[in-house]
Scaffold this motif. Structure first.
Motif, PDB file in Angstrom:
ATOM      1  N   GLY A   1       5.821  10.223   0.308  1.00 36.21           N
ATOM      2  CA  GLY A   1       4.815  10.858   0.803  1.00 36.21           C
ATOM      3  C   GLY A   1       4.571  12.208  -0.094  1.00 36.21           C
ATOM      4  O   GLY A   1       3.584  12.750   0.037  1.00 36.21           O
TER       5      GLY A   1
ATOM      6  N   LYS B   1       0.956  -1.259  -0.010  1.00 36.62           N
ATOM      7  CA  LYS B   1      -0.024   0.001  -0.060  1.00 36.62           C
ATOM      8  C   LYS B   1       0.880   1.128  -0.001  1.00 36.62           C
ATOM      9  O   LYS B   1       1.976   1.584   0.831  1.00 36.62           O
ATOM     10  CB  LYS B   1      -0.756   0.238   1.185  1.00 36.62           C
ATOM     11  CG  LYS B   1      -1.821   1.126   1.302  1.00 36.62           C
ATOM     12  CD  LYS B   1      -2.795   1.090   2.485  1.00 36.62           C
ATOM     13  CE  LYS B   1      -3.754   2.299   2.233  1.00 36.62           C
ATOM     14  NZ  LYS B   1      -4.665   2.132   3.792  1.00 36.62           N
ATOM     15  N   THR B   2       0.687   1.996  -0.907  1.00 38.97           N
ATOM     16  CA  THR B   2       1.653   3.385  -1.263  1.00 38.97           C
ATOM     17  C   THR B   2       0.833   4.587  -0.786  1.00 38.97           C
ATOM     18  O   THR B   2      -0.267   4.674  -0.766  1.00 38.97           O
ATOM     19  CB  THR B   2       2.040   3.395  -2.576  1.00 38.97           C
ATOM     20  OG1 THR B   2       0.809   3.527  -3.223  1.00 38.97           O
ATOM     21  CG2 THR B   2       2.895   2.078  -3.091  1.00 38.97           C
ATOM     22  N   SER B   3       1.845   5.475  -0.597  1.00 43.16           N
ATOM     23  CA  SER B   3       1.395   6.824  -0.140  1.00 43.16           C
ATOM     24  C   SER B   3       1.866   7.580  -1.071  1.00 43.16           C
ATOM     25  O   SER B   3       3.073   7.380  -1.937  1.00 43.16           O
ATOM     26  CB  SER B   3       1.566   7.302   1.167  1.00 43.16           C
ATOM     27  OG  SER B   3       3.055   7.410   1.558  1.00 43.16           O
TER      28      SER B   3
ATOM     29  N   ASP C   1       8.038   4.388   1.141  1.00 42.16           N
ATOM     30  CA  ASP C   1       7.520   4.594  -0.103  1.00 42.16           C
ATOM     31  C   ASP C   1       8.806   5.304  -0.865  1.00 42.16           C
ATOM     32  O   ASP C   1       9.451   6.229  -0.264  1.00 42.16           O
ATOM     33  CB  ASP C   1       6.403   5.492  -0.274  1.00 42.16           C
ATOM     34  CG  ASP C   1       5.273   4.950   0.571  1.00 42.16           C
ATOM     35  OD1 ASP C   1       4.820   3.647   0.230  1.00 42.16           O
ATOM     36  OD2 ASP C   1       4.344   5.459   1.497  1.00 42.16           O
TER      37      ASP C   1
ATOM     38  N   GLN D   1       2.239  10.437  -4.408  1.00 44.74           N
ATOM     39  CA  GLN D   1       2.042  10.139  -5.876  1.00 44.74           C
ATOM     40  C   GLN D   1       3.411  10.369  -6.715  1.00 44.74           C
ATOM     41  O   GLN D   1       4.188  10.985  -6.514  1.00 44.74           O
ATOM     42  CB  GLN D   1       0.971  11.037  -6.218  1.00 44.74           C
ATOM     43  CG  GLN D   1      -0.293  11.401  -5.406  1.00 44.74           C
ATOM     44  CD  GLN D   1      -1.274  12.394  -5.975  1.00 44.74           C
ATOM     45  OE1 GLN D   1      -1.085  12.844  -7.230  1.00 44.74           O
ATOM     46  NE2 GLN D   1      -1.916  12.829  -5.400  1.00 44.74           N
TER      47      GLN D   1
END
Length: 259
Positions: free
Chosen positions: A178, A59-61, A174, A63
């Protein structure tokens, strides 16, 4: 009317005719503008841009946004006033038509060519990303879905999206840290990043859509600086590995390449 007056009148009429012809004649140029951007870690029209099977995903945060330009079509008439206006605007670029549409003589042919380039770009992005992670394309399948976008320039961002979904920075974080990171660049199966064109317009599109960092092919640093939006940080890259390393350094506060 004297002969001199008649000669001046004829000359004036000829000059006026030439000026009108120059103003009204279509020219072999296209006018380009900042296009859409899309977060490759998210959804597009209700479907995930990146779907991976055969391996667990994270699950990524943040963009990772691919960027694009839009341009007047191959059949559009571009005239001298359009070119003059384009030269003086920062949100437009005047480009030779063959630079924007190197293949095809009509909209249908160009769309078909761009779709093929996009499909090839997706394949090479998958190969580059899995190769960077030391994983096999036989075991892991990647489907990329992004409507209404053609050409090869999203390759780098697709590859980074795959890496982030599978492995992040390799230490549980990530790649984006963020942030909203945008970028552009073609990619080869062995991870080399290539130039794409239209970078000044793409940085504007990225800024408009909230990006603070822009990954740019190193060879296009000068172009990227030309109309760089205030607050946008340029990060030059030459390979997928260098892009991953730069994003890791951004998160940890390490040295980051700059244009």
């Amino acid at each position: 009317m004297s002969s001199r007056t008649r000669a001046l009148a004829v000359c004036s009429a000829l000059v006026l005719a030439l000026v009108l012809t120059a103003l009204l004649a279509p020219l072999p140029f296209a006018v380009a503008y900042p296009g859409m951007t899309a977060n490759v870690l998210g959804d597009d029209k209700g479907k995930p841009v990146i779907t991976i099977t055969g391996a667990g995903t994270r699950k990524t945060s943040g963009q990772l946004r691919m960027t694009s330009i839009v341009a007047t079509g191959p059949d559009a008439s571009v005239h001298l006033p359009d070119l003059i206006e384009g030269w003086f605007r920062t949100d437009e670029a005047v480009m030779p038509r063959e630079a924007v549409y190197p293949v095809g003589n009509n909209t249908e042919e160009i769309a078909e060519h761009n779709a093929k380039q996009m499909a090839q770009s997706q394949d090479t992005a998958t190969s580059a990303a899995l190769g960077q992670l030391g994983r096999s394309t036989k075991d892991i399948k990647v489907k990329l879905s992004l409507a209404d976008v053609g050409g090869p320039s999203a390759g780098l961002m697709f590859a980074l999206g795959i890496v982030d979904k599978l492995d992040g920075d390799g230490a549980g974080h990530d790649l984006t840290g963020g942030r909203t990171v945008a970028g552009t660049g073609t990619i080869t199966a062995d991870g080399k990043v290539g130039a794409v064109g239209g970078v000044p317009l793409k940085t504007q599109a990225a800024h408009r859509d909230g990006a603070s960092v822009f990954l740019v092919p190193r060879k296009e640093c000068t172009d990227a600086r030309a109309e760089l939006p205030k607050g946008m940080r340029l990060v030059p890259v030459t390979t997928l590995d260098s892009a991953v390393d730069a994003l890791k350094a951004l998160r940890t506060g390490g040295p980051v390449p700059h244009c």
